[in-house]
Enzyme design. Structure first.
Site, PDB file in Angstrom:
ATOM      1  N   CYS A  93     -54.577 -22.065  97.368  1.00 32.16           N
ATOM      2  CA  CYS A  93     -54.452 -22.326  95.930  1.00 32.16           C
ATOM      3  C   CYS A  93     -53.148 -23.045  95.605  1.00 32.16           C
ATOM      4  O   CYS A  93     -53.001 -23.607  94.537  1.00 32.16           O
ATOM      5  CB  CYS A  93     -54.602 -21.041  95.132  1.00 32.16           C
ATOM      6  SG  CYS A  93     -53.508 -19.750  95.673  1.00 32.16           S
TER       7      CYS A  93
ATOM      8  N   GLU B 181     -44.735 -14.148 100.986  1.00 33.84           N
ATOM      9  CA  GLU B 181     -46.049 -13.509 100.778  1.00 33.84           C
ATOM     10  C   GLU B 181     -46.847 -13.593 102.077  1.00 33.84           C
ATOM     11  O   GLU B 181     -46.796 -14.594 102.784  1.00 33.84           O
ATOM     12  CB  GLU B 181     -46.779 -14.146  99.591  1.00 33.84           C
ATOM     13  CG  GLU B 181     -46.899 -15.666  99.654  1.00 33.84           C
ATOM     14  CD  GLU B 181     -48.225 -16.124 100.162  1.00 33.84           C
ATOM     15  OE1 GLU B 181     -49.014 -15.254 100.572  1.00 33.84           O
ATOM     16  OE2 GLU B 181     -48.462 -17.339 100.171  1.00 33.84           O
TER      17      GLU B 181
END
Lengths: 275, 428
Positions: B52, B120
Site C-alpha cells: 500500500c 513495522e
C-alpha cells in the site's frame, strides 16, 4: 590488608551501583548483564574481607560499628545475588547497589583495627543471634529496594509519563509479590534473631530481656513488620500502601541501628557490641 | 558485458495515495508486469514490488544497450501502461535509482527503514511472498535473486541488532505492553470490552494474543455483543447488567459510542468489591467512556486514547533514533554485496580461477618435491610441466563455457555458478 580489601570492595560496589542505575535511566548505555557480575565480584572480595575479620576477632565480626555495617552490606549483597538469579531485577539492583555501596563506604570510613575482644563475646550463641538478625535485616533491605521500585513504577503508570521507562521496570504484580516474599523470609529470621539474642543474654547476663534501648527498638521494628505481614495476609494490604509501609519499616530499622551505635545510650548493644 | 541495476517506482514519500492505488497491479498481475518488463530489450531480470505504500520495478539490465536514463523512462512507461496515464506527466512522483543506490534501497525496504512507520514488521513478509512469485516464474535471475535473498538476511540483522522494531507504535499493542507492566502476565486475566467497535475489538485481540483468556462483551445492542463474544469464546453481557459483572474484570476496554459509561462512583464501588486487585482501564472511545478522575483511585490505572497516542509518538521517535544505527548496517551490507556484484564478469572470474589453480599447484609441488630423492633438474621440469597441463586441461571446460557467447542472463548464471562451485572471492 583487610582494610584495603574492604576499600576495593567498596569500589566494586560503586561500579556495580553505577552499572545497575545506567541501563534503567538511559537504555543502551551498558548491557544490563554486566552489573550483577560486578556486584558478584565485589561480594567475593567482601566475603574474603569478612572471613579475614572473623579469624582476627575470633567470632562473627560485628564487635564494633564498622564491622556491623560491613557485615550488613555483605549479607544484603549476597541475598540480592541469590534473589536476582531467578528473576531479572536490574531495576531493583539500581536501589540495592547504591545501598550496599553506602553501607560499605561507611564501614571503610569507621574502620578500626582489631582490639581485644571481650570474653563476653566469645559465647557460641553470639554468631547465631547476630547472623539471624542481620540476615533478617538484609532481606528487609531487599524488601525496601523492591518497594522503592514499586512506588516509582506506580507513580509513572499513574502519571502517564515516561512510558519507555515503565516498560523497562518490572510489573507491579511481580514487585508486590517480591515484597511479600521478602517480608515472609525476613520476619521469621528477625524473630529467631531476637529469640537467640535472648538466649545469648541468658548465658552472659542471666536475663533473657533487660529493656535496654536496642531491645526496645528491635521490638518496635518487629511489631511493625509483624503488623505489616498480618495485614497483608488477612486484610488484603497490598500494592502502594504495603510498599510505603515496607519503606517506613526499613527506615525505623536503620534508625534504630544508627541510634544505638551513634547516640550515647547505655546497654550491651550501644557503641558496637564490644564497648 | 557488465550489468546494471535499476529501480523505478512510486512510494509514500513521492506520490499521493490516489496515484499509488492506480498503479498498484492486482495481486495476480504482478508477474504479468514483470514479464512485460523483461520483454524490453536489454532487461534481463525484473521483480515488481507492490504494497500500500509503494509500487516499484527492480530490474537488472545489460549496460551496453542503453543509458540508465533511457532505461528508467522505458520502465516507467511499463509501470504506467495499464493505467493509460502518461508517465512523463508524473515524473515528479517517480523515483529512479541505479547501481549501489538501488541495492541500498531494496535493503532499506526489506529492513522496514523505508516504511511509513519505521520498523513495522509486515513489509518483510510481503516482500518475501511477492519475490517468491518472481523466482518461480524465473523472471528473477541470479542477480536479483541474490539482491533479494541478501535483503532478507539484512532485514533480520537490522531487526536483531537495533531497536527499530522493539517498541510498540500501535495503540492496541501499547495498551497491551502497559497492561503487562501492571500484571506480570495476562494469562487467566479477565477482559471486559464495552462496545463492539473496531478499535475495541483490535485491542481485545492484542490482549488475547498476549495471554488474556477470558472476555465479557457489553454492548447497547445485545445482539452484536453476542456475536463478538462468540468470536472470542467469551460471555455477552447486557449493558444494564454490566456493573454487576465489572468487579470480575482485570482489564476494562472502553470502546462504546455515546460517551460516559462509568462514573467515579461506579468505579469506586467496583474497587471496593474487588478488595484491592488492580484494574487497567483503557479508554479508546471519543467521547470518552470513563470519568478521567478514576485514575486517582487506588489501584486504578486509566489510559485514554491521547495518553496512548503520546506513547506511540514517543516510541516512533525512539525507532527513528534506532533507524540511524540500521542505516549503518545497511551501508556495510551494500559494500559487501557490491564487491560480489562487481566481480560478476567473465574476465575477472577466469583469471581468478586460474590463480586458484596455480596456487594449489605451486603449494602441492612445494610440499612434494623436497621429499623426492635423486631427481634431476630435467625430471623436476617435467613434473612441473605435467602439473601445468593437468590444471590447464581441468580448467579448459569451465573456461570455454564461461567464454561461449550466450544470453547475458545465462552468462551471469554461469559466472555465479562457477564462483560458487570454486569458492571464488571467499578465499583468504
Amino acid at each position: 590488608m583487610e582494610s584495603t580489601l574492604l576499600q576495593i570492595t567498596a569500589t566494586a560496589y560503586l561500579a556495580a551501583a553505577a552499572l545497575f542505575v545506567a541501563p534503567v535511566v538511559r537504555p543502551g548505555t551498558v548491557s544490563a548483564r554486566i552489573a550483577p557480575a560486578v556486584l558478584a565480584l565485589g561480594f567475593t572480595l567482601h566475603t574474603m574481607a569478612v572471613l579475614w575479620r572473623t579469624i582476627a576477632v575470633g567470632t562473627v565480626p560485628v564487635t564494633d560499628f564498622g564491622e556491623g555495617l560491613s557485615f550488613f552490606a555483605w549479607l544484603t549483597a549476597g541475598s540480592f545475588l541469590v534473589l536476582q538469579r531467578r528473576t531479572r531485577l536490574s531495576a531493583v539492583g539500581a536501589v540495592v547497589g547504591p545501598l550496599v555501596f553506602v553501607l560499605t563506604l561507611a564501614a571503610v570510613l569507621t574502620y578500626k583495627h582489631v582490639e581485644n575482644v571481650p570474653t563476653l563475646l566469645q559465647n557460641p550463641w553470639l554468631p547465631v543471634h547476630v547472623t539471624l538478625a542481620f540476615l533478617g535485616n538484609a532481606v528487609f533491605g531487599l524488601a525496601f529496594a523492591v518497594s522503592v521500585i514499586y512506588l516509582v513504577q506506580e507513580r509513572m503508570l499513574k502519571s502517564h509519563r515516561n512510558a519507555q521507562m515503565i516498560l523497562r521496570l518490572p510489573s507491579l504484580e511481580q514487585l508486590d509479590r517480591l515484597n511479600y516474599r521478602c517480608l515472609a523470609w525476613g520476619f521469621p529470621l528477625l524473630t529467631l534473631g531476637i529469640i537467640s539474642g535472648g538466649v545469648f543474654a541468658m548465658h552472659t547476663s542471666g536475663r533473657f530481656w533487660s529493656w535496654e534501648p536496642r531491645e526496645l527498638l528491635s521490638l518496635l521494628t518487629w511489631m511493625l513488620y509483624a503488623g505489616l505481614l498480618q495485614f497483608r495476609l488477612t486484610a488484603g494490604l497490598r500494592g502502594r500502601r504495603a510498599a510505603a509501609l515496607t519503606i517506613i519499616g526499613f527506615g525505623v530499622l536503620v534508625a534504630s541501628f544508627l541510634s544505638v551505635n551513634l547516640l550515647p545510650l547505655a546497654g550491651r548493644h550501644g557503641g558496637g557490641l564490644g564497648s | 558485458m557488465s550489468n546494471q541495476l535499476l529501480i523505478v517506482g512510486v512510494n509514500h514519500q513521492t506520490a499521493p495515495v490516489e496515484l499509488r492505488e492506480n498503479l498498484a497491479p492486482a495481486n495476480g498481475e504482478l508477474p504479468e508486469l514483470g514479464r512485460r518488463v523483461t520483454a524490453l530489450q536489454g532487461v534481463e531480470e525484473a521483480v515488481v514490488l507492490s504494497t500500500c505504500n509503494r509500487v516499484e520495478i527492480v530490474a537488472c539490465c545489460s549496460e551496453t544497450l542503453e543509458e540508465p536514463a533511457t532505461m528508467h523512462s522505458k520502465l516507467a512507461e511499463e509501470l504506467f501502461r495499464p493505467t493509460g496515464l502518461d508517465a512523463a506527466r508524473f515524473s515528479e512522483c517517480l523515483f529512479e535509482l541505479e547501481g549501489r543506490e538501488a541495492v541500498r534501497h531494496v535493503f532499506r525496504v526489506a529492513s522496514s527503514l523505508d516504511s511509513m512507520v519505521v520498523g513495522e514488521p509486515q513489509i518483510l513478509g510481503q516482500l518475501k511472498e511477492q519475490f517468491a512469485a518472481f523466482e518461480q516464474t524465473e523472471l528473477s535471475g541470479p542477480v536479483l535473486t541474490r539482491v533479494f535473498h541478501k535483503s532478507f538476511s539484512v532485514a533480520k540483522r537490522v531487526r536483531t541488532e537495533t531497536g527499530v522494531a522493539s517498541s510498540a507504535v500501535s495503540i492496541a499493542s501499547i495498551a497491551t505492553d502497559l497492561a503487562k507492566r501492571i500484571f506480570e502476565t495476562l494469562e487467566g486475566r479477565m477482559v471486559m470490552l464495552l462496545g463492539t467497535g473496531e478499535m475495541g475489538e483490535l485491542a481485545a485481540r492484542h490482549l488475547f494474543a498476549a495471554g488474556a483468556s477470558q472476555i465479557m462483551v457489553a454492548n447497547r445492542t445485545f445482539e452484536s455483543a453476542v456475536e463478538l463474544a462468540r468470536e472470542f469464546g467469551g460471555t455477552p453481557v447486557p449493558i444494564d447488567r454490566m456493573q454487576s459483572y465489572l468487579p470480575l474484570a482485570d482489564l476494562v476496554v472502553g470502546a462504546a459510542g455515546g460517551g460516559r459509561v462509568l462514573d467515579r462512583q461506579d468505579v469506586a464501588k467496583v474497587m471496593r468489591e474487588r478488595k484491592g486487585g488492580p484494574v487497567f482501564f483503557i479508554d479508546l472511545a471519543v467521547p470518552r467512556n470513563f470519568d478521567d478522575t478514576i485514575n486517582e483511585l487506588e489501584n486504578v490505572y486509566l489510559y485514554d486514547i491521547d495518553d496512548l497516542s503520546s506513547v506511540a509518538q514517543e516510541n516512533r521517535l525512539d525507532r527513528e533514533r534506532e533507524a540511524v544505527r540500521g542505516e549503518a548496517i545497511i551501508e556495510d551490507e551494500v559494500d559487501r554485496f557490491w564487491q560480489w556484484f562487481e566481480k560478476l564478469d567473465v574476465a575477472p572470474t577466469i583469471s581468478e580461477l586460474r590463480e586458484l589453480a596455480d596456487e594449489i599447484r605451486v603449494a602441492e609441488l612445494a610440499r612434494t618435491l623436497p621429499k623426492l630423492h635423486a631427481t634431476s633438474d630435467e625430471d623436476l621440469a617435467r613434473i612441473d610441466q605435467m602439473t601445468r597441463s593437468m590444471m590447464k586441461k581441468l580448467l579448459h571446460g569451465p573456461t570455454v563455457a564461461l567464454k561461449s557467447p550466450s544470453t547475458p542472463a545465462q552468462e551471469r548464471g554461469m559466472v555465479s555458478a562457477v564462483r560458487e562451485l570454486f569458492g571464488l572471492g571467499k578465499r583468504r
